[in-house]
Write a protein that holds these residues in place. Sequence first.
Motif, PDB file in Angstrom:
ATOM      1  N   HIS A 190       0.844  -1.197   0.000  1.00 26.58           N
ATOM      2  CA  HIS A 190       0.000   0.000   0.000  1.00 26.58           C
ATOM      3  C   HIS A 190       0.877   1.244   0.000  1.00 26.58           C
ATOM      4  O   HIS A 190       1.971   1.227   0.577  1.00 26.58           O
ATOM      5  CB  HIS A 190      -0.900   0.019   1.244  1.00 26.58           C
ATOM      6  N   ILE A 191       0.407   2.285  -0.664  1.00 26.61           N
ATOM      7  CA  ILE A 191       1.132   3.555  -0.688  1.00 26.61           C
ATOM      8  C   ILE A 191       0.148   4.698  -0.456  1.00 26.61           C
ATOM      9  O   ILE A 191      -1.065   4.529  -0.568  1.00 26.61           O
ATOM     10  CB  ILE A 191       1.883   3.776  -2.019  1.00 26.61           C
ATOM     11  N   VAL A 192       0.709   5.875  -0.156  1.00 23.88           N
ATOM     12  CA  VAL A 192      -0.095   7.076   0.035  1.00 23.88           C
ATOM     13  C   VAL A 192       0.001   7.925  -1.225  1.00 23.88           C
ATOM     14  O   VAL A 192       1.087   8.137  -1.766  1.00 23.88           O
ATOM     15  CB  VAL A 192       0.394   7.879   1.256  1.00 23.88           C
ATOM     16  N   VAL A 193      -1.153   8.389  -1.703  1.00 21.14           N
ATOM     17  CA  VAL A 193      -1.216   9.269  -2.870  1.00 21.14           C
ATOM     18  C   VAL A 193      -2.073  10.485  -2.537  1.00 21.14           C
ATOM     19  O   VAL A 193      -2.912  10.433  -1.640  1.00 21.14           O
ATOM     20  CB  VAL A 193      -1.789   8.548  -4.118  1.00 21.14           C
ATOM     21  N   LYS A 194      -1.841  11.562  -3.257  1.00 18.30           N
ATOM     22  CA  LYS A 194      -2.667  12.764  -3.115  1.00 18.30           C
ATOM     23  C   LYS A 194      -3.662  12.784  -4.267  1.00 18.30           C
ATOM     24  O   LYS A 194      -3.277  12.620  -5.430  1.00 18.30           O
ATOM     25  CB  LYS A 194      -1.792  14.009  -3.153  1.00 18.30           C
ATOM     26  N   LEU A 195      -4.928  12.982  -3.946  1.00 17.45           N
ATOM     27  CA  LEU A 195      -5.969  13.004  -4.963  1.00 17.45           C
ATOM     28  C   LEU A 195      -5.953  14.334  -5.708  1.00 17.45           C
ATOM     29  O   LEU A 195      -6.104  15.395  -5.104  1.00 17.45           O
ATOM     30  CB  LEU A 195      -7.345  12.780  -4.324  1.00 17.45           C
ATOM     31  N   LEU A 196      -5.751  14.277  -7.018  1.00 21.92           N
ATOM     32  CA  LEU A 196      -5.721  15.475  -7.850  1.00 21.92           C
ATOM     33  C   LEU A 196      -7.023  15.696  -8.598  1.00 21.92           C
ATOM     34  O   LEU A 196      -7.354  16.821  -8.952  1.00 21.92           O
ATOM     35  CB  LEU A 196      -4.564  15.396  -8.851  1.00 21.92           C
ATOM     36  N   GLY A 197      -7.765  14.608  -8.862  1.00 19.60           N
ATOM     37  CA  GLY A 197      -9.005  14.764  -9.609  1.00 19.60           C
ATOM     38  C   GLY A 197      -9.808  13.485  -9.642  1.00 19.60           C
ATOM     39  O   GLY A 197      -9.275  12.385  -9.495  1.00 19.60           O
ATOM     40  N   ALA A 198     -11.116  13.664  -9.818  1.00 28.40           N
ATOM     41  CA  ALA A 198     -12.050  12.542  -9.921  1.00 28.40           C
ATOM     42  C   ALA A 198     -13.213  12.982 -10.792  1.00 28.40           C
ATOM     43  O   ALA A 198     -13.494  14.179 -10.921  1.00 28.40           O
ATOM     44  CB  ALA A 198     -12.548  12.133  -8.535  1.00 28.40           C
ATOM     45  N   SER A 230      -7.046  15.430  -0.808  1.00 27.99           N
ATOM     46  CA  SER A 230      -6.938  14.486   0.309  1.00 27.99           C
ATOM     47  C   SER A 230      -5.854  13.451   0.048  1.00 27.99           C
ATOM     48  O   SER A 230      -5.512  13.157  -1.095  1.00 27.99           O
ATOM     49  CB  SER A 230      -8.263  13.754   0.522  1.00 27.99           C
ATOM     50  N   LEU A 231      -5.342  12.886   1.142  1.00 26.17           N
ATOM     51  CA  LEU A 231      -4.390  11.795   1.044  1.00 26.17           C
ATOM     52  C   LEU A 231      -5.159  10.482   1.108  1.00 26.17           C
ATOM     53  O   LEU A 231      -5.996  10.283   1.990  1.00 26.17           O
ATOM     54  CB  LEU A 231      -3.374  11.862   2.182  1.00 26.17           C
ATOM     55  N   LEU A 232      -4.868   9.605   0.163  1.00 25.42           N
ATOM     56  CA  LEU A 232      -5.545   8.319   0.077  1.00 25.42           C
ATOM     57  C   LEU A 232      -4.539   7.192   0.290  1.00 25.42           C
ATOM     58  O   LEU A 232      -3.412   7.263  -0.205  1.00 25.42           O
ATOM     59  CB  LEU A 232      -6.196   8.134  -1.290  1.00 25.42           C
TER      60      LEU A 232
END
Length: 94
Positions: free
Chosen positions: A38-46, A58-60
Amino acid sequence: MHSLEPRNKLLLVEKVNEKKKEDRPFYVPDSVTQEPTHIVVKLLGAGKDSPFYEEKGSLLLVQSFLVEKVTYELDNFWVVSETGVVGILRKNEL
């Protein structure tokens, strides 16, 4: 330069805090080191119909093997399926 608006339940993300390879006094083949599950990513768009639409920035926590690099001309984008999201990371306030 291009921008990407994700569709089909994909999220546009940016990898956060990737650990650099450790300097070791001896050689360790890449096949021996284990990648994180598992890793942490920053949400840029949806997409507008996504439950993550309001969570931009948010951090996912996501399953690392589902994060995919997409290249178009000279632009690189990282996407992950909504189903690969384990959760949204939030700081606890004491």
